[in-house]
Design an enzyme around this catalytic site. Structure first.
Site, mmCIF file in Angstrom:
data_model
loop_
_atom_site.group_PDB
_atom_site.id
_atom_site.type_symbol
_atom_site.label_atom_id
_atom_site.label_comp_id
_atom_site.label_asym_id
_atom_site.label_seq_id
_atom_site.Cartn_x
_atom_site.Cartn_y
_atom_site.Cartn_z
ATOM 1 N N SER A 109 41.826 13.488 53.277
ATOM 2 C CA SER A 109 41.458 13.618 51.854
ATOM 3 C C SER A 109 42.498 14.418 51.058
ATOM 4 C CB SER A 109 40.087 14.276 51.719
ATOM 5 O OG SER A 109 40.110 15.558 52.298
ATOM 6 N N CYS A 110 43.439 15.073 51.751
ATOM 7 C CA CYS A 110 44.438 15.839 51.000
ATOM 8 C C CYS A 110 45.500 14.947 50.350
ATOM 9 C CB CYS A 110 45.096 16.908 51.870
ATOM 10 S SG CYS A 110 46.112 16.219 53.157
ATOM 11 N N HIS A 180 41.710 24.635 61.629
ATOM 12 C CA HIS A 180 41.016 24.487 60.357
ATOM 13 C C HIS A 180 39.940 25.568 60.246
ATOM 14 C CE1 HIS A 180 42.744 20.391 60.727
ATOM 15 N NE2 HIS A 180 42.944 20.588 59.443
HETATM 16 O O1 GFB Z 1 40.387 24.152 56.872
HETATM 17 P P1 GFB Z 1 41.559 24.731 56.155
HETATM 18 O O2 GFB Z 1 42.575 25.431 56.975
HETATM 19 O O3 GFB Z 1 42.298 23.623 55.355
HETATM 20 O O4 GFB Z 1 41.038 25.796 55.069
HETATM 21 P P2 GFB Z 1 42.293 22.882 53.921
HETATM 22 C C1 GFB Z 1 40.001 25.524 54.185
HETATM 23 C C2 GFB Z 1 39.653 26.759 53.382
HETATM 24 O O5 GFB Z 1 39.046 27.727 54.258
HETATM 25 C C3 GFB Z 1 40.814 27.461 52.697
HETATM 26 C C4 GFB Z 1 39.641 28.991 54.027
HETATM 27 O O6 GFB Z 1 40.383 27.898 51.415
HETATM 28 C C5 GFB Z 1 41.055 28.650 53.607
HETATM 29 O O7 GFB Z 1 41.672 29.754 52.953
HETATM 30 N N1 GFB Z 1 39.513 29.825 55.232
HETATM 31 C C6 GFB Z 1 38.764 30.950 55.334
HETATM 32 C C7 GFB Z 1 40.125 29.646 56.417
HETATM 33 N N2 GFB Z 1 38.899 31.524 56.521
HETATM 34 C C8 GFB Z 1 39.736 30.715 57.239
HETATM 35 C C9 GFB Z 1 40.258 30.799 58.563
HETATM 36 O O8 GFB Z 1 39.992 31.713 59.334
HETATM 37 N N3 GFB Z 1 41.076 29.761 58.948
HETATM 38 C C10 GFB Z 1 41.400 28.725 58.114
HETATM 39 N N4 GFB Z 1 42.190 27.742 58.577
HETATM 40 N N5 GFB Z 1 40.950 28.659 56.849
HETATM 41 C C11 GFB Z 1 43.892 21.425 55.351
HETATM 42 C C12 GFB Z 1 45.198 20.798 55.035
HETATM 43 O O9 GFB Z 1 43.472 21.886 54.117
HETATM 44 O O10 GFB Z 1 42.890 20.625 55.874
HETATM 45 C C13 GFB Z 1 45.470 19.560 55.746
HETATM 46 O O11 GFB Z 1 46.179 21.774 55.061
HETATM 47 C C14 GFB Z 1 44.295 18.645 55.951
HETATM 48 O O12 GFB Z 1 46.528 18.893 55.151
HETATM 49 C C15 GFB Z 1 43.081 19.376 56.366
HETATM 50 O O13 GFB Z 1 44.052 17.846 54.829
HETATM 51 C C16 GFB Z 1 41.812 18.570 56.449
HETATM 52 O O14 GFB Z 1 41.017 22.135 53.703
HETATM 53 O O15 GFB Z 1 42.681 23.806 52.838
#
Ligand code: GFB
Length: 316
Positions: A109-110, A180
């Site tokens: 979805s990104c 994630h």
């Molecule tokens: O799941 P996530 O890493 O990816 O982060 P995206 C989603 C949200 O959760 C962000 C917050 O606002 C993060 O700052 N968050 C809070 C955290 N605590 C944490 C943590 O401990 N770990 C992580 N990872 N996040 C990715 C893309 O986007 O997801 C890719 O970079 C892809 O390209 C994928 O599309 C599905 O949803 O932001």
């Protein structure tokens, strides 16, 4: 789709690929072909060509990709762009050269603009700038969709693309630097409970909104499409509802049984403010998600306890 079709699942050891194998087995497909990375390097064009020339594959599902959370995307932009581009180019082109008519490509979805109206319709692709934290990954995935579209237009193939929202489930990555958000929060809540900590560290403001889909629902949508012979375009796959990251953190804490406080680390990025997919195109064909977030979180925590806890503690 013929139950004896030779179906190549690229990326079968990943979270999505392993869910695809479970779904295919449950539907009675008995001729699924897989290759480990050691046996077939998808970045090696000649090896991929040879594989397709020799294996008489009927259907390809391209679930192999370099994936990761927001920090991994920011830290390794070259890997995310290059590896995804080359894997897509090799697999799609070699499949075409081998005469394969049916292929399912998995995106994300990104691919949609950062400021896209919500919920996001398929038509919003390429209507505005991307979110910077995952632009390289998004560009690679957009290239994959367009490659499928171009082969369909030029050669009459039936290569369909599916764009999942944020996925989670068994076999997820629990390495806190590359994972994630959902597996990260489950692991962090678990470790906070075990160590008797008082706080759970959550990146960003907690106000970003995300939609979470269990990977078994995603796999089901892919096979649903292939069985119906839908052979072109791109389709959003989601559950139709989003939550804030704070709400997700509270749900994870509840499932784990950790009742401390949340501490927001605003030095970390929020990324896209909201990512909620419009799933009506797929709903019109008769598919919808079945696994709710509470149920999915509980099942995923069980999987973490069974298969990943020891590994996670080793990483700590
Ligand atoms: O799941 P996530 O890493 O990816 O982060 P995206 C989603 C949200 O959760 C962000 C917050 O606002 C993060 O700052 N968050 C809070 C955290 N605590 C944490 C943590 O401990 N770990 C992580 N990872 N996040 C990715 C893309 O986007 O997801 C890719 O970079 C892809 O390209 C994928 O599309 C599905 O949803 O932001």
């Amino acid at each position: 789709m013929d139950k004896n079709a030779r179906i190549f699942v690229a990326g079968h050891r990943g979270m999505v690929g392993s869910a695809l194998l479970r779904n295919l087995a449950s539907r009675g497909y008995g001729n699924v072909v897989t290759r480990s990375r050691a046996d077939l390097d998808l970045t090696d064009q000649a090896a991929v060509e040879r594989f397709f020339r020799d294996e008489a594959i009927d259907v390809v599902i391209l679930a192999a990709a370099k994936v990761g959370g927001i920090l991994a995307n920011e830290t390794y932009p070259a890997d995310f762009l290059y590896l995804n581009l080359i894997i897509e180019a090799n697999v799609i082109h070699s499949a075409f050269r081998a005469g394969i008519q049916r292929l399912g490509f998995l995106g994300s979805s990104c691919i949609y603009p950062r400021e896209a109206p919500q919920p996001i319709k398929e038509d919003y692709l390429l209507s505005g700038p991307l979110e910077s934290t995952n632009e390289p990954y998004a560009i690679a995935k957009i290239a994959g969709i367009k490659l499928c579209e171009a082969f369909n237009r030029q050669f009459g193939t039936q290569y369909v693309s599916l764009m999942p929202t944020n996925l989670y489930g068994p076999n997820d990555n629990y390495d806190l630097k590359t994972s994630h958000v959902l597996p990260a929060l489950l692991r962090k809540a678990h470790e906070a409970k075990v160590s008797g900590a008082s706080k759970l560290a959550v990146w960003g403001t907690g106000r970003a909104r995300r939609e979470f889909l269990h990977v078994d629902d995603m796999a089901d949508a892919v096979i649903f499409m292939l069985e119906r012979g839908i052979g072109e375009g791109w389709y959003n796959v989601g559950c139709g509802a989003d939550v804030t990251i704070e709400e997700l953190a509270r749900a994870a804490m509840h499932v784990v049984g950790f009742d401390g406080d949340i501490e927001f680390d605003v030095s970390k990025p929020d990324g896209t403010p909201q990512k909620l997919l419009d799933v009506s195109k797929l709903a019109e064909l008769g598919w919808s998600a079945k696994i709710g977030l509470q149920e999915g979180l509980a099942a995923t925590y069980d999987d973490f306890l069974q298969h990943h806890e020891t590994q996670a503690l080793k990483w700590a």
